[in-house]
Design a protein around this motif. Structure first.
Motif, PDB file in Angstrom:
ATOM      1  N   LYS A  64       0.826  -1.206   0.000  1.00 48.12           N
ATOM      2  CA  LYS A  64       0.000   0.000   0.000  1.00 48.12           C
ATOM      3  C   LYS A  64       0.865   1.262   0.000  1.00 48.12           C
ATOM      4  O   LYS A  64       0.612   2.194  -0.759  1.00 48.12           O
ATOM      5  CB  LYS A  64      -0.929   0.010   1.221  1.00 48.12           C
ATOM      6  CG  LYS A  64      -2.088  -0.948   1.106  1.00 48.12           C
ATOM      7  CD  LYS A  64      -2.864  -1.099   2.391  1.00 48.12           C
ATOM      8  CE  LYS A  64      -3.579   0.144   2.843  1.00 48.12           C
ATOM      9  NZ  LYS A  64      -4.473  -0.111   3.999  1.00 48.12           N
TER      10      LYS A  64
ATOM     11  N   ASP B  47       1.799  -3.841  -6.824  1.00 44.98           N
ATOM     12  CA  ASP B  47       0.842  -4.934  -6.893  1.00 44.98           C
ATOM     13  C   ASP B  47       1.345  -6.074  -6.021  1.00 44.98           C
ATOM     14  O   ASP B  47       2.536  -6.170  -5.724  1.00 44.98           O
ATOM     15  CB  ASP B  47       0.672  -5.426  -8.335  1.00 44.98           C
ATOM     16  CG  ASP B  47      -0.112  -4.447  -9.193  1.00 44.98           C
ATOM     17  OD1 ASP B  47      -0.783  -3.558  -8.639  1.00 44.98           O
ATOM     18  OD2 ASP B  47      -0.056  -4.585 -10.424  1.00 44.98           O
TER      19      ASP B  47
ATOM     20  N   SER C 174      -9.829  -7.322   1.222  1.00 44.73           N
ATOM     21  CA  SER C 174     -10.940  -6.399   1.018  1.00 44.73           C
ATOM     22  C   SER C 174     -10.940  -5.294   2.079  1.00 44.73           C
ATOM     23  O   SER C 174     -11.065  -4.112   1.756  1.00 44.73           O
ATOM     24  CB  SER C 174     -12.261  -7.173   1.053  1.00 44.73           C
ATOM     25  OG  SER C 174     -13.339  -6.303   0.857  1.00 44.73           O
TER      26      SER C 174
ATOM     27  N   GLN D 142      -8.506  -2.718   1.546  1.00 46.70           N
ATOM     28  CA  GLN D 142      -8.764  -2.047   0.269  1.00 46.70           C
ATOM     29  C   GLN D 142      -7.630  -2.259  -0.729  1.00 46.70           C
ATOM     30  O   GLN D 142      -7.198  -1.344  -1.411  1.00 46.70           O
ATOM     31  CB  GLN D 142      -9.027  -0.558   0.497  1.00 46.70           C
ATOM     32  CG  GLN D 142     -10.222  -0.321   1.393  1.00 46.70           C
ATOM     33  CD  GLN D 142     -10.484   1.144   1.685  1.00 46.70           C
ATOM     34  OE1 GLN D 142      -9.695   2.018   1.364  1.00 46.70           O
ATOM     35  NE2 GLN D 142     -11.620   1.406   2.305  1.00 46.70           N
TER      36      GLN D 142
ATOM     37  N   LEU E  34      -7.734  -5.339  -2.679  1.00 50.94           N
ATOM     38  CA  LEU E  34      -8.170  -6.471  -3.491  1.00 50.94           C
ATOM     39  C   LEU E  34      -7.744  -6.313  -4.946  1.00 50.94           C
ATOM     40  O   LEU E  34      -7.284  -7.262  -5.573  1.00 50.94           O
ATOM     41  CB  LEU E  34      -9.686  -6.635  -3.382  1.00 50.94           C
ATOM     42  CG  LEU E  34     -10.258  -8.024  -3.474  1.00 50.94           C
ATOM     43  CD1 LEU E  34      -9.496  -9.043  -2.658  1.00 50.94           C
ATOM     44  CD2 LEU E  34     -11.713  -8.032  -3.078  1.00 50.94           C
ATOM     45  N   GLU E  35      -7.849  -5.119  -5.463  1.00 52.37           N
ATOM     46  CA  GLU E  35      -7.449  -4.875  -6.856  1.00 52.37           C
ATOM     47  C   GLU E  35      -5.938  -4.897  -7.045  1.00 52.37           C
ATOM     48  O   GLU E  35      -5.456  -5.130  -8.145  1.00 52.37           O
ATOM     49  CB  GLU E  35      -8.025  -3.549  -7.356  1.00 52.37           C
ATOM     50  CG  GLU E  35      -9.539  -3.563  -7.467  1.00 52.37           C
ATOM     51  CD  GLU E  35     -10.060  -4.710  -8.340  1.00 52.37           C
ATOM     52  OE1 GLU E  35      -9.505  -4.951  -9.432  1.00 52.37           O
ATOM     53  OE2 GLU E  35     -11.016  -5.371  -7.902  1.00 52.37           O
ATOM     54  N   LYS E  36      -5.183  -4.648  -5.965  1.00 49.33           N
ATOM     55  CA  LYS E  36      -3.719  -4.698  -6.041  1.00 49.33           C
ATOM     56  C   LYS E  36      -3.209  -6.138  -5.960  1.00 49.33           C
ATOM     57  O   LYS E  36      -2.064  -6.405  -6.281  1.00 49.33           O
ATOM     58  CB  LYS E  36      -3.087  -3.876  -4.907  1.00 49.33           C
ATOM     59  CG  LYS E  36      -3.325  -2.386  -5.018  1.00 49.33           C
ATOM     60  CD  LYS E  36      -2.784  -1.841  -6.298  1.00 49.33           C
ATOM     61  CE  LYS E  36      -1.627  -0.927  -6.104  1.00 49.33           C
ATOM     62  NZ  LYS E  36      -1.020  -0.556  -7.373  1.00 49.33           N
TER      63      LYS E  36
ATOM     64  N   THR F  43      -2.966  -8.856  -7.709  1.00 49.29           N
ATOM     65  CA  THR F  43      -3.141  -9.263  -9.101  1.00 49.29           C
ATOM     66  C   THR F  43      -3.173 -10.767  -9.264  1.00 49.29           C
ATOM     67  O   THR F  43      -3.689 -11.273 -10.241  1.00 49.29           O
ATOM     68  CB  THR F  43      -2.027  -8.671  -9.987  1.00 49.29           C
ATOM     69  OG1 THR F  43      -0.754  -9.091  -9.483  1.00 49.29           O
ATOM     70  CG2 THR F  43      -2.113  -7.153  -9.995  1.00 49.29           C
ATOM     71  N   GLU F  44      -2.600 -11.464  -8.320  1.00 47.58           N
ATOM     72  CA  GLU F  44      -2.635 -12.921  -8.378  1.00 47.58           C
ATOM     73  C   GLU F  44      -2.587 -13.478  -6.967  1.00 47.58           C
ATOM     74  O   GLU F  44      -1.751 -13.098  -6.170  1.00 47.58           O
ATOM     75  CB  GLU F  44      -1.451 -13.451  -9.190  1.00 47.58           C
ATOM     76  CG  GLU F  44      -1.553 -14.912  -9.472  1.00 47.58           C
ATOM     77  CD  GLU F  44      -0.585 -15.360 -10.549  1.00 47.58           C
ATOM     78  OE1 GLU F  44      -0.429 -16.578 -10.681  1.00 47.58           O
ATOM     79  OE2 GLU F  44       0.010 -14.517 -11.232  1.00 47.58           O
TER      80      GLU F  44
ATOM     81  N   LYS G  69      -8.615 -14.209  -8.899  1.00 47.15           N
ATOM     82  CA  LYS G  69      -9.509 -13.352  -9.664  1.00 47.15           C
ATOM     83  C   LYS G  69     -10.958 -13.768  -9.670  1.00 47.15           C
ATOM     84  O   LYS G  69     -11.825 -12.942  -9.488  1.00 47.15           O
ATOM     85  CB  LYS G  69      -8.991 -13.222 -11.087  1.00 47.15           C
ATOM     86  CG  LYS G  69      -7.653 -12.533 -11.124  1.00 47.15           C
ATOM     87  CD  LYS G  69      -7.340 -12.086 -12.516  1.00 47.15           C
ATOM     88  CE  LYS G  69      -5.977 -11.482 -12.588  1.00 47.15           C
ATOM     89  NZ  LYS G  69      -5.950 -10.056 -12.544  1.00 47.15           N
TER      90      LYS G  69
ATOM     91  N   ARG H 163     -12.906 -12.602  -6.796  1.00 47.02           N
ATOM     92  CA  ARG H 163     -13.062 -11.158  -6.626  1.00 47.02           C
ATOM     93  C   ARG H 163     -14.130 -10.590  -7.526  1.00 47.02           C
ATOM     94  O   ARG H 163     -14.524  -9.460  -7.350  1.00 47.02           O
ATOM     95  CB  ARG H 163     -11.726 -10.470  -6.906  1.00 47.02           C
ATOM     96  CG  ARG H 163     -10.667 -10.827  -5.912  1.00 47.02           C
ATOM     97  CD  ARG H 163      -9.541  -9.852  -5.952  1.00 47.02           C
ATOM     98  NE  ARG H 163      -9.059  -9.592  -7.289  1.00 47.02           N
ATOM     99  CZ  ARG H 163      -7.916 -10.026  -7.760  1.00 47.02           C
ATOM    100  NH1 ARG H 163      -7.159 -10.773  -7.026  1.00 47.02           N
ATOM    101  NH2 ARG H 163      -7.520  -9.711  -8.957  1.00 47.02           N
ATOM    102  N   SER H 164     -14.567 -11.322  -8.525  1.00 41.66           N
ATOM    103  CA  SER H 164     -15.505 -10.727  -9.476  1.00 41.66           C
ATOM    104  C   SER H 164     -16.920 -10.767  -9.005  1.00 41.66           C
ATOM    105  O   SER H 164     -17.278 -11.275  -8.030  1.00 41.66           O
ATOM    106  CB  SER H 164     -15.386 -11.404 -10.821  1.00 41.66           C
ATOM    107  OG  SER H 164     -15.264 -12.790 -10.705  1.00 41.66           O
TER     108      SER H 164
END
Length: 186
Positions: free
Chosen positions: A134, A139, A162, A165, A167-169, A171-172, A182, A185-186
């Motif tokens: 962060k 990532d 989550s 904050q 989750l988007e970072k 990447t795997e 992934k 997370r969708s």
């Protein structure tokens, strides 16, 4: 060998694991300084890392034993490639035996052939890795080393990512047995 050390997302893939021991906060900070845009780490679930008892339950029974049923435990994720901390600390101990109380007794003093290098390093927990990512905007690539991670552990991992904050970072997020990434997370 990019083993547990940051990777650049470019054609210039290099390893800094010869500079600092893998899976250490110092290694992640160095990776950010070197311009890596993703940091890969290995995590292991330790189901009994934190334990607590309320005062009433902490009292010993007449036979002198503490009631095990009154102890609550909580999972933590330890950053360690191997299931035993020997290669990194010189101490023969299963990662699952680490607790909040004893983890500081086992500093990392090597790894990847550099055991005994100057300095000792704390065995980090997942939250420390997240904080580095962060702070530096990198990532995260999380490799779950336990093939037997519990459902609760997988849920806790996703909840933590989550809550933080990030989750988007992430990447795997991968495991030998279970993909946690992934599609979750969708």
């Amino acid at each position: 060998d990019l083993h547990s050390f940051p990777t650049r997302r470019s054609s210039d893939l290099t390893s800094a694991s010869s500079i600092l021991p893998e899976n250490t906060i110092q290694a992640f900070q160095k990776a950010a300084e070197l311009g890596y845009d993703a940091i890969e780490t290995d995590i292991r679930e330790v189901e009994t890392f934190y334990s607590s008892r309320n005062e009433q339950d902490a009292s010993k029974a007449a036979d002198g034993h503490i009631n095990a049923e009154s102890t609550e435990t909580s999972t933590e994720f330890i950053l360690m490639h191997d299931s035993n901390i020997r290669r990194m600390t010189g101490v023969d101990l299963d990662v699952r035996k680490l607790t909040e109380e004893n983890i500081s007794r086992y500093p990392i003093n090597g790894g990847n052939g550099n055991i005994g290098t100057a300095g000792t390093y704390k065995i980090p927990v997942l939250k420390e890795y997240i904080d580095i990512a962060k702070t530096n905007g990198t990532d995260m690539e999380i490799d779950i080393k336990d093939s037997d991670i519990t459902e609760e552990g997988a849920e806790k991992l996703l909840d933590l990512l989550s809550e933080e904050q990030v989750l988007e970072k992430a990447t795997e997020v991968r495991s030998e047995e279970r993909r946690v990434g992934k599609e979750c997370r969708s």
